[in-house]
Design a protein around this motif. Structure first.
Motif, short mmCIF file in Angstrom:
data_model
loop_
_atom_site.label_atom_id
_atom_site.label_comp_id
_atom_site.label_asym_id
_atom_site.label_seq_id
_atom_site.Cartn_x
_atom_site.Cartn_y
_atom_site.Cartn_z
N SER A 1 0.84 -1.19 0.00
CA SER A 1 0.00 0.00 0.00
C SER A 1 0.88 1.24 0.00
CB SER A 1 -0.90 0.00 1.24
OG SER A 1 -1.50 1.28 1.42
N ALA B 1 -0.16 4.35 0.03
CA ALA B 1 -0.67 5.34 0.98
C ALA B 1 -0.05 5.13 2.35
CB ALA B 1 -2.20 5.24 1.07
N TRP B 2 0.05 3.88 2.78
CA TRP B 2 0.62 3.55 4.08
C TRP B 2 2.12 3.77 4.09
CZ3 TRP B 2 0.25 2.89 9.04
CH2 TRP B 2 1.19 2.11 9.74
N HIS B 3 2.83 3.25 3.08
CA HIS B 3 4.28 3.31 3.11
C HIS B 3 4.81 4.71 2.84
CE1 HIS B 3 5.49 -0.86 3.78
NE2 HIS B 3 4.38 -1.19 3.15
N LYS B 4 4.14 5.48 2.00
CA LYS B 4 4.60 6.85 1.77
C LYS B 4 4.32 7.73 2.99
CE LYS B 4 4.66 7.03 -3.27
NZ LYS B 4 4.21 7.73 -4.49
N SER B 5 3.23 7.45 3.70
CA SER B 5 2.95 8.18 4.94
C SER B 5 4.04 7.89 5.97
CB SER B 5 1.58 7.79 5.50
OG SER B 5 0.56 8.16 4.62
N ARG B 6 4.39 6.63 6.10
CA ARG B 6 5.48 6.25 7.01
C ARG B 6 6.81 6.86 6.56
NH1 ARG B 6 6.33 0.15 8.07
NH2 ARG B 6 7.85 1.07 9.48
#
Length: 220
Positions: free
Chosen positions: A194, A196-201
């Motif tokens: 994902s 969205a998840w990994h770029k947010s992290r």
């Protein structure tokens, strides 16, 4: 009425004004910090997305595959994406050796990230003599720091850093900070994770890195 019969005392009026001013400055400070945080996240996201694979890629002495989590005795699907892309570059002749770098994810696991990656590459037909394993790193900074030590020991000066696209910007900045002579990036997009998840992290990780970089500048 105050005790002198003159209505609200001047002291109370001044106190109320000071309280109002204090609350106003607290609100202004909070809003300013919030705006600064949002702007920083926008900048970090933009900067993260600027990373691209070096083109044309001339190759290097070694390909460094940055670690990611293990799933039991096997590399996670995301880590396999990095390994498969590294294999592609290796078979194209971009470098003759691998450094696979990453420590133990959990105390009960059998293999470190580096060992798990080494096993996977050997299963894919890479000679064990072409693979150098780094087993201690617990962060991207340590991945590249300890890999640089292996390069210095082996007399290598150039490297292709292999990771996912969203991770490339931070990796290249850290390599610059550590004094890599010439950096090329081999970046792969993920088909399974994902974003969205990994770029947010990654925004959080990039922010942490910039703080560390600032401290390193002051320590020099």
């Amino acid at each position: 009425m105050d005790r002198y019969g003159g209505g609200t005392s001047p002291i109370r009026v001044v106190s109320r004004k000071r309280g109002f001013r204090r609350k106003r400055w607290i609100k202004i400070t909070f809003v300013s910090l919030l705006i600064a945080g949002v702007l920083w996240c926008i900048f970090a996201y933009w900067n993260i997305n600027r990373a691209v694979t070096t083109d044309p890629m001339t190759g290097g002495d070694v390909g460094i595959i940055l670690g990611m989590s293990m799933w039991g005795d096997e590399p996670s699907p995301g880590l396999k994406e990095r390994l498969d892309y590294g294999l592609k570059l290796y078979r194209e002749g971009k470098f003759p050796h691998f450094i696979v770098t990453g420590g133990l994810d959990k105390p009960d696991l059998k293999y470190t990230e580096g060992q798990g990656m080494r096993n996977y590459l050997v299963q894919q037909g890479v000679p064990d003599s072409d693979i150098f394993v780094e087993n201690k790193a617990t962060s991207t900074y340590e991945n590249l720091q300890f890999s640089k030590e292996i390069m210095n020991r082996e007399g290598w000066s150039t490297a292709v850093i292999i990771t996912h696209t969203f991770h490339g910007r931070r990796a290249s900045e850290i390599a610059d900070e550590l004094g890599y002579e010439r950096i090329e990036l081999g970046l792969t997009d993920s088909q399974i994770m994902s974003m969205a998840w990994h770029k947010s992290r990654e925004i959080l990780a990039y922010t942490k890195w910039k703080g560390k970089q600032l401290i390193l500048q002051f320590d020099r």
